[in-house]
Design an enzyme around this catalytic site. Structure first.
Site, PDB file in Angstrom:
ATOM      1  N   GLY A   1       1.248   7.491  12.937  1.00 18.36           N
ATOM      2  CA  GLY A   1       0.909   8.133  11.667  1.00 18.36           C
ATOM      3  C   GLY A   1       1.387   7.327  10.468  1.00 18.36           C
ATOM      4  CB  CYS A   2       4.590   5.631   9.778  1.00 24.75           C
ATOM      5  SG  CYS A   2       5.546   7.113  10.145  1.00 24.75           S
ATOM      6  CB  SER A   3       1.411   1.955  11.687  1.00 25.14           C
ATOM      7  OG  SER A   3       2.748   1.608  11.883  1.00 25.14           O
TER       8      SER A   3
ATOM      9  CG  LEU B   1       3.170   1.089   4.604  1.00 23.92           C
ATOM     10  CD1 LEU B   1       3.852   1.221   3.245  1.00 23.92           C
ATOM     11  CD2 LEU B   1       4.032   0.238   5.556  1.00 23.92           C
TER      12      LEU B   1
ATOM     13  CB  THR C   1       5.532   6.286  14.241  1.00 21.50           C
ATOM     14  OG1 THR C   1       5.342   6.607  12.872  1.00 21.50           O
ATOM     15  CG2 THR C   1       7.010   6.159  14.571  1.00 21.50           C
TER      16      THR C   1
END
Ligand code: BEZ
Length: 176
Positions: free
Chosen positions: A63-65, A69, A61
């Site tokens: 925001g996560c990528s 992370l 997603t």
């Protein structure tokens, strides 16, 4: 029912978050490099003097990528200098997806990727929310926790479930 797995605190008030500072992590299996490579989360973290675990709504997603992370990957060495010997990220995805995601952001094992393939850990921690509209099922609230020998010391949960504030490495490192 899953709460019986945890074996600690047989009751809690309605609406209270289950996992809190002072709690041991639950005894739940997650995948690492493949479906055959499973590890018990309680055992994994009990073997680390100091650890940071963060949870994300989903591999790949935006925001996560782009933010969550990569932030921990970039600061992994700094965290190690602060005696963090395990940095782990968990998501309700399978091991193949988690590892493809790690490769896509050049993780190179800086962060241990934990695949909560059945969502059991999320449920045991009471850290999931209904993301059906966007991702098809329940997913992790975005959170981070500082954990010592398997016991949660500090917990940072995004109040809106998906925001990128208190769970980012820039905040967590201030509390180490
Ligand atoms: C994200 O960008 O991280 C995100 C997108 C949709 C749902 C949840 C998270």
């Amino acid at each position: 029912m899953l709460r019986s797995i945890i074996g600690r605190r047989s009751f809690h008030s309605a609406g209270a978050r289950y996992i809190q500072a002072g709690d041991r992590l639950p005894s739940v299996q997650v995948q690492r490099k493949s479906p055959a490579d499973v590890v018990n989360v309680r055992e994994l973290f009990e073997n680390a003097n100091k650890a940071v675990l963060f949870g994300v709504p989903g591999a790949f997603t935006p925001g996560c990528s782009k933010t969550h992370l990569p932030g921990y990957i970039k600061k992994a060495e700094e965290l190690k200098k602060k005696n963090v010997d395990l940095i782990a990220c968990v998501s309700h995805n399978d091991a193949f997806v988690m590892n493809a995601w790690g490769d896509s952001v050049q993780n190179n094992d800086a962060v241990s990727l934990l695949a909560d393939f059945k969502g059991e850990l999320a449920e045991a921690l009471d850290l999931s929310f209904d993301a059906t509209g966007a991702l098809g099922n329940r997913r992790y609230k975005r959170f981070a926790a500082i954990i010592e020998k398997g016991v949660v010391k500090q917990l940072f949960v995004e109040p809106d479930n998906t925001g990128l504030n208190v769970s980012l490495v820039e905040n967590v490192e201030k509390h180490l």
